[in-house]
Design a protein around this motif. Structure first.
Motif, mmCIF file in Angstrom:
data_model
loop_
_atom_site.group_PDB
_atom_site.id
_atom_site.type_symbol
_atom_site.label_atom_id
_atom_site.label_comp_id
_atom_site.label_asym_id
_atom_site.label_seq_id
_atom_site.Cartn_x
_atom_site.Cartn_y
_atom_site.Cartn_z
ATOM 1 N N THR A 1 -6.646 -10.319 -8.134
ATOM 2 C CA THR A 1 -6.005 -9.002 -7.973
ATOM 3 C C THR A 1 -5.545 -8.867 -6.516
ATOM 4 O OG1 THR A 1 -8.219 -8.049 -7.632
ATOM 5 C CG2 THR A 1 -7.245 -7.815 -9.830
ATOM 6 N N PRO A 2 -4.527 -9.604 -6.127
ATOM 7 C CA PRO A 2 -4.102 -9.642 -4.714
ATOM 8 C C PRO A 2 -3.687 -8.288 -4.162
ATOM 9 C CG PRO A 2 -2.485 -10.719 -6.153
ATOM 10 C CD PRO A 2 -3.707 -10.487 -6.978
ATOM 11 N N ALA A 3 -3.246 -7.377 -5.018
ATOM 12 C CA ALA A 3 -2.861 -6.050 -4.527
ATOM 13 C C ALA A 3 -4.062 -5.328 -3.922
ATOM 14 C CB ALA A 3 -2.266 -5.225 -5.667
ATOM 15 N N ARG A 4 -5.239 -5.509 -4.530
ATOM 16 C CA ARG A 4 -6.446 -4.878 -3.993
ATOM 17 C C ARG A 4 -6.917 -5.600 -2.731
ATOM 18 N NH1 ARG A 4 -8.327 -0.904 -7.073
ATOM 19 N NH2 ARG A 4 -10.050 -0.729 -5.617
ATOM 20 N N ARG A 5 -6.744 -6.895 -2.700
ATOM 21 C CA ARG A 5 -7.179 -7.666 -1.532
ATOM 22 C C ARG A 5 -6.425 -7.248 -0.275
ATOM 23 N NH1 ARG A 5 -10.023 -12.667 -1.187
ATOM 24 N NH2 ARG A 5 -9.715 -13.674 0.829
ATOM 25 N N LYS A 6 -5.172 -6.839 -0.429
ATOM 26 C CA LYS A 6 -4.372 -6.441 0.732
ATOM 27 C C LYS A 6 -4.931 -5.210 1.432
ATOM 28 C CE LYS A 6 -0.229 -6.136 -1.051
ATOM 29 N NZ LYS A 6 1.246 -5.988 -1.114
ATOM 30 N N PHE A 7 -5.731 -4.412 0.714
ATOM 31 C CA PHE A 7 -6.276 -3.191 1.309
ATOM 32 C C PHE A 7 -7.559 -3.444 2.098
ATOM 33 C CE2 PHE A 7 -3.482 -1.316 -1.864
ATOM 34 C CZ PHE A 7 -2.929 -0.256 -1.157
#
Length: 254
Positions: free
Chosen positions: A154-160
């Motif tokens: 889930t790379p979108a969450r990792r960016k946060f």
């Protein structure tokens, strides 16, 4: 407007994981609480890169029965309550049964566990909610969780996630609070192979305060010990010489 449809199980699991696990510190908190509920007297935590690439938590608790291991990673599976009536008398740190399934949904997880009654332990690997390995292995009594690559799917969450140093700070704060609330448990914390916290587990709260806050704080404390028919209150309060302008050193445990 789009038609209503039922989400697939993989999407459901990732959404649920996002609600339960928002950063590496969430994983450390959940797994340490499980270790304490398992009767551990020793818990060690090791992280790398702020916990984003590796979290290893080892305890000497009761371990997980072989037949229960796969069940433990299902949503709402728990050994801590059996019915809604049990919610009236919760005595464990966690009881919802969502932590392991949420962690496994967004991380690469390896579990090594052994109970006192078993000759060998079990090694179980699960990545993104999918089983990879289930095999017997030599292991000491207790449980080790190795969690790698948080939010790898889930790379979108990792960016946060914030910088590794900041994430490590969140983890350290969690471990400090757990150590202060459980002086009877020996707790150690290593960040990138450097020991940051180590408590003896001798049950002496002042020794834990010394380990975490240092000599100056520990030497300027007044002990509190109050009891009546309704409650008891124990702990330490700092003298004026060590007072701070914020609440960063204030900890209350009920």
């Amino acid at each position: 407007m789009s038609r209503i449809q039922v989400l697939d199980q993989n999407t459901i699991n990732q959404i649920a994981a996002g609600e339960e696990i928002d950063r590496p510190a969430s994983i450390v908190k959940e797994l340490m609480e499980n270790a304490i509920d398992a009767g551990a007297t020793m818990v060690s935590v090791e992280i790398e890169d702020g916990g984003t690439s590796l979290i290893r938590i080892t305890d000497n608790g009761c371990g997980i029965e072989k037949d229960d291991i796969k069940l433990a990673f299902l949503r709402h599976s728990t050994s801590k309550i059996k019915s809604a009536l049990d919610l009236l008398s919760i005595s464990s740190l966690g009881f919802r049964g969502e932590a392991l399934s949420s962690i496994a949904a967004v991380c690469q997880v390896e579990l090594i566990t052994k109970t006192a009654g078993d000759i060998t332990g079990i090694r179980y690997k699960i990545e993104g909610g999918k089983e990879v390995t289930f095999e017997e292995i030599g292991a000491p009594e207790g449980t080790t969780f190795i969690v790698r690559n948080i939010f790898f799917n889930t790379p979108a969450r990792r960016k946060f996630l914030k910088a590794a140093q900041t994430e490590a700070g969140y983890i350290s704060d969690i471990i400090e609070k757990i150590a202060l609330s459980h002086p009877e448990i020996s707790i150690s914390f290593k960040n990138n192979n450097q020991t940051k916290i180590h408590t003896s587990g001798n049950g002496n709260l002042k020794d834990v305060i010394y380990s975490i806050y240092g000599r100056d704080i520990a030497n300027n404390l007044l002990e509190i010990n109050f009891r009546n028919e309704f409650m008891s209150m124990t702990g330490f309060i700092g003298k004026a010489i060590i007072s701070k302008g914020n609440r960063s050193f204030e900890n209350y445990f009920i």
